[in-house]
Design a protein around this motif. Structure first.
Motif, PDB file in Angstrom:
ATOM      1  N   PRO A  55       0.809  -1.228   0.000  1.00 22.35           N
ATOM      2  CA  PRO A  55       0.000   0.000   0.000  1.00 22.35           C
ATOM      3  C   PRO A  55       0.840   1.275   0.000  1.00 22.35           C
ATOM      4  CG  PRO A  55      -0.849  -1.556   1.593  1.00 22.35           C
ATOM      5  CD  PRO A  55       0.442  -2.117   1.091  1.00 22.35           C
ATOM      6  N   SER A  56       2.008   1.242   0.593  1.00 23.26           N
ATOM      7  CA  SER A  56       2.825   2.449   0.637  1.00 23.26           C
ATOM      8  C   SER A  56       3.315   2.847  -0.749  1.00 23.26           C
ATOM      9  CB  SER A  56       4.014   2.258   1.583  1.00 23.26           C
ATOM     10  OG  SER A  56       4.819   1.189   1.145  1.00 23.26           O
ATOM     11  N   VAL A  57       3.509   1.902  -1.646  1.00 22.52           N
ATOM     12  CA  VAL A  57       3.927   2.210  -3.010  1.00 22.52           C
ATOM     13  C   VAL A  57       2.839   3.015  -3.719  1.00 22.52           C
ATOM     14  CG1 VAL A  57       4.462   1.204  -5.257  1.00 22.52           C
ATOM     15  CG2 VAL A  57       5.431   0.207  -3.184  1.00 22.52           C
ATOM     16  N   PHE A  58       1.610   2.552  -3.616  1.00 23.55           N
ATOM     17  CA  PHE A  58       0.504   3.257  -4.254  1.00 23.55           C
ATOM     18  C   PHE A  58       0.221   4.591  -3.569  1.00 23.55           C
ATOM     19  CE2 PHE A  58      -0.464  -1.207  -5.367  1.00 23.55           C
ATOM     20  CZ  PHE A  58      -0.357  -1.071  -6.737  1.00 23.55           C
ATOM     21  N   ALA A  59       0.342   4.616  -2.251  1.00 20.18           N
ATOM     22  CA  ALA A  59       0.077   5.858  -1.519  1.00 20.18           C
ATOM     23  C   ALA A  59       1.092   6.934  -1.889  1.00 20.18           C
ATOM     24  CB  ALA A  59       0.105   5.595  -0.019  1.00 20.18           C
ATOM     25  N   LEU A  60       2.368   6.581  -1.986  1.00 17.66           N
ATOM     26  CA  LEU A  60       3.387   7.568  -2.340  1.00 17.66           C
ATOM     27  C   LEU A  60       3.203   8.060  -3.772  1.00 17.66           C
ATOM     28  CD1 LEU A  60       5.885   9.174  -1.527  1.00 17.66           C
ATOM     29  CD2 LEU A  60       7.260   7.278  -2.382  1.00 17.66           C
ATOM     30  N   ALA A  61       2.939   7.160  -4.690  1.00 17.23           N
ATOM     31  CA  ALA A  61       2.726   7.572  -6.081  1.00 17.23           C
ATOM     32  C   ALA A  61       1.499   8.485  -6.193  1.00 17.23           C
ATOM     33  CB  ALA A  61       2.561   6.346  -6.972  1.00 17.23           C
ATOM     34  N   TYR A  62       0.424   8.150  -5.500  1.00 21.14           N
ATOM     35  CA  TYR A  62      -0.775   8.987  -5.520  1.00 21.14           C
ATOM     36  C   TYR A  62      -0.497  10.342  -4.876  1.00 21.14           C
ATOM     37  CZ  TYR A  62      -5.420  10.706  -4.457  1.00 21.14           C
ATOM     38  OH  TYR A  62      -6.527  11.497  -4.354  1.00 21.14           O
ATOM     39  N   TYR A  63       0.199  10.342  -3.768  1.00 17.37           N
ATOM     40  CA  TYR A  63       0.499  11.587  -3.049  1.00 17.37           C
ATOM     41  C   TYR A  63       1.353  12.523  -3.903  1.00 17.37           C
ATOM     42  CZ  TYR A  63       2.040  14.584   0.772  1.00 17.37           C
ATOM     43  OH  TYR A  63       2.313  15.649   1.565  1.00 17.37           O
ATOM     44  N   LEU A  64       2.376  11.991  -4.553  1.00 19.17           N
ATOM     45  CA  LEU A  64       3.242  12.828  -5.388  1.00 19.17           C
ATOM     46  C   LEU A  64       2.484  13.397  -6.588  1.00 19.17           C
ATOM     47  CD1 LEU A  64       6.505  10.692  -5.297  1.00 19.17           C
ATOM     48  CD2 LEU A  64       6.114  12.884  -4.180  1.00 19.17           C
ATOM     49  N   ALA A  65       1.661  12.586  -7.221  1.00 18.00           N
ATOM     50  CA  ALA A  65       0.873  13.077  -8.347  1.00 18.00           C
ATOM     51  C   ALA A  65      -0.151  14.110  -7.885  1.00 18.00           C
ATOM     52  CB  ALA A  65       0.166  11.907  -9.033  1.00 18.00           C
ATOM     53  N   ASN A  66      -0.758  13.882  -6.728  1.00 21.42           N
ATOM     54  CA  ASN A  66      -1.741  14.811  -6.195  1.00 21.42           C
ATOM     55  C   ASN A  66      -1.106  16.168  -5.885  1.00 21.42           C
ATOM     56  OD1 ASN A  66      -4.100  15.811  -5.126  1.00 21.42           O
ATOM     57  ND2 ASN A  66      -3.849  14.806  -3.160  1.00 21.42           N
ATOM     58  N   LEU A  67       0.067  16.180  -5.286  1.00 20.13           N
ATOM     59  CA  LEU A  67       0.738  17.438  -4.974  1.00 20.13           C
ATOM     60  C   LEU A  67       1.119  18.202  -6.235  1.00 20.13           C
ATOM     61  CD1 LEU A  67       3.084  16.522  -1.998  1.00 20.13           C
ATOM     62  CD2 LEU A  67       1.097  18.003  -1.960  1.00 20.13           C
ATOM     63  N   ALA A  68       1.678  17.505  -7.203  1.00 22.16           N
ATOM     64  CA  ALA A  68       2.107  18.187  -8.426  1.00 22.16           C
ATOM     65  C   ALA A  68       0.919  18.760  -9.195  1.00 22.16           C
ATOM     66  CB  ALA A  68       2.905  17.231  -9.304  1.00 22.16           C
ATOM     67  N   LEU A  69      -0.125  17.974  -9.361  1.00 25.24           N
ATOM     68  CA  LEU A  69      -1.296  18.468 -10.090  1.00 25.24           C
ATOM     69  C   LEU A  69      -2.047  19.530  -9.299  1.00 25.24           C
ATOM     70  CD1 LEU A  69      -2.657  15.174 -11.659  1.00 25.24           C
ATOM     71  CD2 LEU A  69      -1.593  17.102 -12.828  1.00 25.24           C
ATOM     72  N   GLY A  71      -0.774  21.570  -7.050  1.00 25.13           N
ATOM     73  CA  GLY A  71       0.033  22.782  -7.034  1.00 25.13           C
ATOM     74  C   GLY A  71      -0.055  23.560  -8.333  1.00 25.13           C
ATOM     75  N   TYR A  72      -0.361  22.890  -9.409  1.00 23.39           N
ATOM     76  CA  TYR A  72      -0.510  23.574 -10.693  1.00 23.39           C
ATOM     77  C   TYR A  72      -1.933  24.107 -10.877  1.00 23.39           C
ATOM     78  CZ  TYR A  72      -0.583  24.499 -15.669  1.00 23.39           C
ATOM     79  OH  TYR A  72      -0.731  25.111 -16.887  1.00 23.39           O
ATOM     80  N   LEU A  73      -2.927  23.302 -10.553  1.00 20.52           N
ATOM     81  CA  LEU A  73      -4.303  23.641 -10.887  1.00 20.52           C
ATOM     82  C   LEU A  73      -4.956  24.615  -9.913  1.00 20.52           C
ATOM     83  CD1 LEU A  73      -5.552  20.131 -12.018  1.00 20.52           C
ATOM     84  CD2 LEU A  73      -4.961  22.072 -13.461  1.00 20.52           C
ATOM     85  N   VAL A  74      -4.703  24.493  -8.633  1.00 15.95           N
ATOM     86  CA  VAL A  74      -5.414  25.328  -7.648  1.00 15.95           C
ATOM     87  C   VAL A  74      -5.100  26.816  -7.810  1.00 15.95           C
ATOM     88  CG1 VAL A  74      -5.631  25.785  -5.170  1.00 15.95           C
ATOM     89  CG2 VAL A  74      -5.757  23.452  -6.018  1.00 15.95           C
ATOM     90  N   PRO A  75      -3.838  27.249  -7.957  1.00 15.74           N
ATOM     91  CA  PRO A  75      -3.622  28.685  -8.135  1.00 15.74           C
ATOM     92  C   PRO A  75      -4.218  29.253  -9.425  1.00 15.74           C
ATOM     93  CG  PRO A  75      -1.567  27.623  -7.538  1.00 15.74           C
ATOM     94  CD  PRO A  75      -2.564  26.564  -7.821  1.00 15.74           C
ATOM     95  N   ARG A  76      -4.553  28.399 -10.360  1.00 13.88           N
ATOM     96  CA  ARG A  76      -5.132  28.841 -11.623  1.00 13.88           C
ATOM     97  C   ARG A  76      -6.657  28.719 -11.627  1.00 13.88           C
ATOM     98  NH1 ARG A  76      -0.187  27.470 -11.787  1.00 13.88           N
ATOM     99  NH2 ARG A  76       1.293  28.281 -13.286  1.00 13.88           N
ATOM    100  N   ASP A  77      -7.239  28.590 -10.451  1.00 13.47           N
ATOM    101  CA  ASP A  77      -8.679  28.548 -10.228  1.00 13.47           C
ATOM    102  C   ASP A  77      -9.364  27.345 -10.877  1.00 13.47           C
ATOM    103  OD1 ASP A  77      -8.690  30.809  -8.632  1.00 13.47           O
ATOM    104  OD2 ASP A  77      -8.910  32.130 -10.362  1.00 13.47           O
TER     105      ASP A  77
END
Length: 81
Positions: A55-69, A71-77
């Motif tokens: 589960p930690s493999v999937f959790a880390l991959a999901y967490y990293l993708a979630n942060l990157a996306l 961080g890009y999408l939220v400031p752009r509304d």
């Protein structure tokens, strides 16, 4: 493993030194850099340790993708309003 730790510490130090305005609009670059560092390391660990479905493999991959996306999408509304 030491190189991954050092690179992540450098990313944290750079985030502390950058201005808030830059981080608000371009913070996703730091998250993407962290993902580019961590995902090959994670893939190497999965291949050599034979722990593909931990589960930690999937959790880390999901967490990293979630942060990157996020961080890009939220400031752009994009997202919840």
């Amino acid at each position: 493993m030491i190189a991954v730790l050092v690179i992540n510490l450098l990313l944290v130090a750079s985030a502390l030194m950058l201005s808030n305005e830059w981080l608000m609009l371009h913070g996703y670059l730091l998250y993407a850099a962290q993902a580019l560092v961590m995902l090959p390391y994670l893939a190497w660990r999965v291949f050599y340790a034979h722990h593909l479905f931990m589960p930690s493999v999937f959790a880390l991959a999901y967490y990293l993708a979630n942060l990157a996306l996020g961080g890009y999408l939220v400031p752009r509304d994009y997202g919840l309003e």
